[in-house]
Design a protein around this motif. Structure first.
Motif, mmCIF file in Angstrom:
data_model
loop_
_atom_site.group_PDB
_atom_site.id
_atom_site.type_symbol
_atom_site.label_atom_id
_atom_site.label_comp_id
_atom_site.label_asym_id
_atom_site.label_seq_id
_atom_site.Cartn_x
_atom_site.Cartn_y
_atom_site.Cartn_z
ATOM 1 N N PRO A 587 80.257 54.793 -7.551
ATOM 2 C CA PRO A 587 81.155 55.393 -8.540
ATOM 3 C C PRO A 587 80.475 56.541 -9.267
ATOM 4 C CG PRO A 587 80.279 53.305 -9.357
ATOM 5 C CD PRO A 587 79.830 53.428 -7.928
ATOM 6 N N ASP A 588 81.290 57.440 -9.810
ATOM 7 C CA ASP A 588 80.735 58.565 -10.562
ATOM 8 C C ASP A 588 79.969 58.055 -11.786
ATOM 9 O OD1 ASP A 588 81.984 60.131 -8.735
ATOM 10 O OD2 ASP A 588 83.386 61.075 -10.129
ATOM 11 N N SER A 589 78.927 58.782 -12.138
ATOM 12 C CA SER A 589 78.204 58.494 -13.372
ATOM 13 C C SER A 589 79.074 58.914 -14.552
ATOM 14 C CB SER A 589 76.885 59.267 -13.381
ATOM 15 O OG SER A 589 76.192 59.085 -14.573
ATOM 16 N N PRO A 590 79.308 58.045 -15.553
ATOM 17 C CA PRO A 590 80.237 58.381 -16.648
ATOM 18 C C PRO A 590 79.742 59.543 -17.499
ATOM 19 C CG PRO A 590 79.756 56.016 -16.585
ATOM 20 C CD PRO A 590 78.777 56.677 -15.675
ATOM 21 N N GLY A 591 80.668 60.217 -18.146
ATOM 22 C CA GLY A 591 80.321 61.275 -19.079
ATOM 23 C C GLY A 591 79.767 60.716 -20.375
ATOM 24 N N TYR A 592 79.163 61.577 -21.168
ATOM 25 C CA TYR A 592 78.599 61.134 -22.443
ATOM 26 C C TYR A 592 78.470 62.327 -23.384
ATOM 27 C CZ TYR A 592 74.250 62.984 -20.443
ATOM 28 O OH TYR A 592 73.312 63.787 -19.866
ATOM 29 N N THR A 593 78.328 62.007 -24.683
ATOM 30 C CA THR A 593 78.166 63.017 -25.726
ATOM 31 C C THR A 593 76.978 62.638 -26.613
ATOM 32 O OG1 THR A 593 80.538 63.487 -25.771
ATOM 33 C CG2 THR A 593 79.251 64.183 -27.678
ATOM 34 N N LEU A 594 76.122 63.616 -26.883
ATOM 35 C CA LEU A 594 74.989 63.419 -27.779
ATOM 36 C C LEU A 594 75.198 64.287 -29.021
ATOM 37 C CD1 LEU A 594 72.063 63.672 -25.181
ATOM 38 C CD2 LEU A 594 73.257 61.613 -25.947
ATOM 39 N N VAL A 595 75.001 63.706 -30.199
ATOM 40 C CA VAL A 595 75.202 64.408 -31.467
ATOM 41 C C VAL A 595 73.896 64.386 -32.256
ATOM 42 C CG1 VAL A 595 76.508 64.494 -33.622
ATOM 43 C CG2 VAL A 595 77.651 63.775 -31.504
ATOM 44 N N ASN A 596 73.493 65.552 -32.773
ATOM 45 C CA ASN A 596 72.257 65.686 -33.541
ATOM 46 C C ASN A 596 72.544 66.346 -34.890
ATOM 47 O OD1 ASN A 596 70.880 64.924 -31.078
ATOM 48 N ND2 ASN A 596 71.064 67.061 -30.427
ATOM 49 N N TRP A 597 71.773 65.966 -35.897
ATOM 50 C CA TRP A 597 71.907 66.565 -37.231
ATOM 51 C C TRP A 597 70.521 66.938 -37.745
ATOM 52 C CZ3 TRP A 597 69.808 64.451 -41.798
ATOM 53 C CH2 TRP A 597 70.139 65.154 -42.969
ATOM 54 N N TYR A 598 70.419 68.149 -38.339
ATOM 55 C CA TYR A 598 69.143 68.642 -38.850
ATOM 56 C C TYR A 598 69.318 69.199 -40.258
ATOM 57 C CZ TYR A 598 68.159 68.629 -33.832
ATOM 58 O OH TYR A 598 68.027 68.264 -32.516
ATOM 59 N N LEU A 599 68.232 69.153 -41.031
ATOM 60 C CA LEU A 599 68.202 69.710 -42.381
ATOM 61 C C LEU A 599 66.886 70.465 -42.552
ATOM 62 C CD1 LEU A 599 69.746 69.652 -45.187
ATOM 63 C CD2 LEU A 599 68.137 67.834 -45.826
ATOM 64 N N ASP A 600 66.965 71.709 -43.070
ATOM 65 C CA ASP A 600 65.782 72.547 -43.279
ATOM 66 C C ASP A 600 65.721 72.969 -44.750
ATOM 67 O OD1 ASP A 600 65.130 72.752 -40.400
ATOM 68 O OD2 ASP A 600 66.992 73.885 -40.322
ATOM 69 N N TYR A 601 64.538 72.881 -45.326
ATOM 70 C CA TYR A 601 64.378 73.239 -46.733
ATOM 71 C C TYR A 601 63.127 74.090 -46.903
ATOM 72 C CZ TYR A 601 63.571 72.788 -51.762
ATOM 73 O OH TYR A 601 63.339 73.052 -53.090
ATOM 74 N N ALA A 602 63.306 75.303 -47.417
ATOM 75 C CA ALA A 602 62.181 76.195 -47.700
ATOM 76 C C ALA A 602 61.665 75.896 -49.104
ATOM 77 C CB ALA A 602 62.616 77.649 -47.583
ATOM 78 N N VAL A 603 60.577 75.139 -49.181
ATOM 79 C CA VAL A 603 60.011 74.771 -50.475
ATOM 80 C C VAL A 603 59.487 76.015 -51.172
ATOM 81 C CG1 VAL A 603 58.301 73.334 -51.635
ATOM 82 C CG2 VAL A 603 59.417 72.510 -49.554
ATOM 83 N N THR A 604 58.742 76.823 -50.435
ATOM 84 C CA THR A 604 58.268 78.119 -50.908
ATOM 85 C C THR A 604 58.439 79.108 -49.757
ATOM 86 O OG1 THR A 604 55.979 77.866 -50.151
ATOM 87 C CG2 THR A 604 56.520 76.946 -52.312
ATOM 88 N N ARG A 605 58.008 80.335 -49.996
ATOM 89 C CA ARG A 605 58.081 81.337 -48.933
ATOM 90 C C ARG A 605 57.234 80.938 -47.729
ATOM 91 N NH1 ARG A 605 59.534 86.649 -48.559
ATOM 92 N NH2 ARG A 605 58.394 87.931 -47.048
ATOM 93 N N ASN A 606 56.196 80.144 -47.946
ATOM 94 C CA ASN A 606 55.251 79.807 -46.885
ATOM 95 C C ASN A 606 55.312 78.359 -46.426
ATOM 96 O OD1 ASN A 606 53.483 81.873 -48.912
ATOM 97 N ND2 ASN A 606 53.694 82.453 -46.760
ATOM 98 N N LEU A 607 56.146 77.558 -47.050
ATOM 99 C CA LEU A 607 56.229 76.141 -46.680
ATOM 100 C C LEU A 607 57.679 75.740 -46.482
ATOM 101 C CD1 LEU A 607 55.078 73.257 -46.328
ATOM 102 C CD2 LEU A 607 55.235 73.002 -48.824
ATOM 103 N N SER A 608 57.995 75.186 -45.325
ATOM 104 C CA SER A 608 59.345 74.687 -45.065
ATOM 105 C C SER A 608 59.261 73.281 -44.491
ATOM 106 C CB SER A 608 60.098 75.609 -44.094
ATOM 107 O OG SER A 608 59.390 75.776 -42.889
ATOM 108 N N LEU A 609 60.244 72.471 -44.846
ATOM 109 C CA LEU A 609 60.337 71.087 -44.386
ATOM 110 C C LEU A 609 61.562 70.936 -43.499
ATOM 111 C CD1 LEU A 609 59.614 69.232 -47.767
ATOM 112 C CD2 LEU A 609 57.966 69.958 -46.017
#
Length: 646
Positions: A587-609
């Motif tokens: 049988p065919d291999s079933p379809g699937y969906t992957l969902v990702n979430w990201y958050l970026d924070y620039a603490v200072t001009r030179n540091l980001s999380l």
């Protein structure tokens, strides 16, 4: 012509300076993205005579990326094919991953998959901290790059030293939401700048990667993904003896160890250990003259793999791949309407492997010459014509022509049409009359080489349009690949070894892969934007009239980006794969969906999380349903990282 090049370089520098906080810039900022892979000359993506996508290094440093396969996820027309043992290959428009040529700064690297089963060692040469951008050209590019560029090209452009010292350090970790492990950790750095102002520049980079083994859900004593421990380092010098000339010298070195737990009929449980060493050496000279420009390069890449088994069973190898290349090109502007590029290449490919010949060594010499003419017919029409002639010591000559026409009816609209020919030379093992492996069919088969093999070829056509209105963009491309002389193993009617099945390679398969690519983006509000792409693929074996196995007919990716504040941004991504044909008996291999979430924070001009959750729906695919899927995914995992730049 020179003014166009300087403007392009300025655009690239601006992109690099914006890189680490690109999501915090106003959405209306839309600097052109420059590429070189389509012609070897610098162009914006809107003017590139090919279907080209770009993934920037700043994007990659904001999310977990273990290797180049992760870097190319969510790119239009690109899928990650399963190579077995949890390893992945890069498939472009449904073509086999062995039909994708891998380059670093335009220089080819060893195609280890030609000699090692389940090999993905092409994916770990450059750490993300050292990547300026990755250019993906969809469609054959043998007219410039020769063999292996049958389906497309992936060119990793590395960061170069600038007139001021710049550096960054990134570190991140990914933790799975499962007792089966698979956690990952990575730390990388980049440093570049002038040792002597205007004369001598230095760049350094390095990376440490670790991955815990992902255990098999059905039998935790076995591993679905091997434990991995990798180290990579680079040193490069750029010397500008006079203003119009530059000499670059670089050395790369890396080591990767992989440990896994396997089982077989003979051994219910045994351990494997792979030890992989990578080396790359490059020397190049670039000149900018009154009559045009020139480039000469001498480079060499080496990959050695040693394999061990705890049960004393037969471990393949050791394998030692070497590619040594000397090439050169000149660019000649002919009036205001032509840019002629002429080039030549000689390459020596060597393999040390106990099975390839009786003395365990084989080599091939490749010679090539190419010509390309970029013709500006007028302000709206452009035609690019190119051809490359390759001379192979075993099968002779192969000619790879290409023609691409572009029409710009307005600044916003570009229409494209192209035709091209690509080829892939048989591997050293496939061509060797002395090659013999007794590992086929689980040890029941013996496979041997065939010196009568011909190159695999691809005749490609595409027709596309792109409308870019600044705040929104929409692009569509129709494509078709007619692939002939595909090399497969055939079963011989008799075998000279009792109780075994004899096999050999032969040019027997033909395939047609055609479809549609759609991509677009829109800025809904200044802080909110949406981008998406979709690929429809109709892939048929023209001999059996069946669908080609392990390819999704529908692929789609979407991303919503929201700048909550100038320093805080978030992204939600979704990746959809439709069902895949496996065989007439399965049988065919079933379809699937992957969902990702990201958050970026620039603490200072030179540091980001950075933080996020990948595979929110916890789709573990082959680890939960091995009868349905080949692709292995660790499931839901949590990501945290930081970047310090200076």
């Amino acid at each position: 012509m020179k003014h166009r090049t300087e403007a392009a370089r300025s655009g690239l520098l601006a992109l690099a300076l914006l890189g680490s906080n690109a999501w915090a810039a106003p959405a209306t900022t839309n600097l052109p993205t420059m590429v070189i892979s389509a012609t070897t000359t610098e162009r914006s993506t809107a003017d590139a005579p090919a279907s080209v996508s770009v993934v920037t290094g700043s994007e990659l440093r904001n999310r977990p990326v273990n290797d180049l396969a992760d870097a190319l996820r969510n790119t239009v027309g690109v899928d990650l094919s399963d190579l077995g043992l949890g390893r992945r290959g890069v498939s472009i428009r449904g073509m086999d991953s062995e039909h994708t040529l891998m380059l670093i700064d335009g220089q080819r690297i060893n195609a280890s998959a030609s000699g090692i089963a389940h090999s993905d060692f092409e994916l770990g040469w450059v750490p993300t901290e050292a990547i300026e951008r990755v250019e993906i050209v969809r469609g054959p590019m043998s007219s410039l790059y020769g063999s292996e560029a049958l389906g497309g090209v992936v060119n990793v452009i590395t960061r170069a030293a600038t007139d001021e010292w710049q550096g960054s350090i990134s570190s991140n970790a990914t933790f799975t939401d499962s007792s089966l492990d698979g956690d990952e950790r990575k730390t990388g750095f980049y440093l570049g700048g002038p040792l002597i102002d205007g004369k001598l520049g230095l760049n350094l980079w390095g990376e440490f990667r670790q991955r815990d083994a992902l255990r098999n859900a059905a039998n935790p004593a076995l591993s679905q993904l091997d434990e991995q421990d990798a180290r990579t380092g680079h040193i490069g010098l750029s010397w500008t003896p006079v203003d119009n000339q530059r000499i670059d010298l670089s050395v790369d070195a890396g080591n990767e160890e992989q440990d896994g737990d396997r089982s077989s009929r003979a051994s219910p449980l045994y351990q494997t250990h792979y030890d992989v060493d990578r080396r790359r050496y490059a020397l190049s000279h670039k000149g900018d003259w009154d009559w045009g420009d020139s480039q000469v390069r001498l480079y060499r890449s080496e990959l050695e793999r040693r394999a061990y088994r705890s049960d004393g069973g037969n471990a393949s190898g050791p394998n030692y791949f070497t590619d040594t290349v000397l090439d050169g090109r000149i660019g000649l502007p002919l009036g205001e309407h032509h840019l002629l590029t002429l080039g030549a290449e000689t390459r020596r490919e060597e393999l040390e492997d106990p099975t390839v010949t009786l003395d365990g060594q084989a080599e091939q010499d490749h010679y090539a010459a190419f010509a390309q003419d970029e013709i500006w017919l007028n302000a709206q029409w452009e035609l690019v014509l190119g051809a490359r002639v390759d001379r192979h010591q075993d099968f002779g000559w192969e000619t790879s022509p290409r023609a691409y026409l572009m029409f710009h009816p307005s600044d916003a609209l570009t229409l494209r049409a192209g035709i091209g020919h690509g080829f892939k030379a048989p591997s050293l093992k496939q061509l060797s009359p002395e090659y013999e492996s007794r590992a086929a069919m689980g040890g029941r088969g013996i496979i041997r080489g065939n010196p009568e093999l011909e190159p695999e070829t691809n005749q490609s056509f595409e027709l596309g349009a792109e409308l870019d209105k600044g705040r929104w963009m929409l692009a569509a491309t129709l494509f078709r690949n007619d692939v002939d002389n595909l090399i497969e193993t055939i079963r011989l009617p008799t075998c000279d070894v009792a109780g075994r099945v004899c096999l050999e390679y032969d040019n027997i398969a033909e395939a047609r892969l055609q479809g549609l690519e759609l991509s677009g983006r829109i800025t809904l509000l200044d802080p909110l934007s949406l981008s998406a792409n979709y690929t429809y693929l109709d892939a048929e074996n023209r001999v059996t009239k069946e669908r080609l196995a392990d390819r999704s007919r529908h692929l789609a990716n979407a991303s919503v980006n929201w700048d909550l504040t100038p320093a805080l941004g978030t992204r939600l991504q979704a990746e959809y794969h439709s069902s895949q044909f496996r065989s007439a008996r399965e049988p065919d291999s079933p379809g699937y969906t992957l969902v990702n979430w990201y958050l970026d924070y620039a603490v200072t001009r030179n540091l980001s999380l950075h933080t996020g959750i990948e595979n929110i729906g916890n789709e573990r695919l082959a680890n939960d349903a091995p009868d349905d899927y080949d692709r292995v995914d660790p499931g839901r995992r949590y990501f945290a990282g930081l970047t310090v730049s200076f």
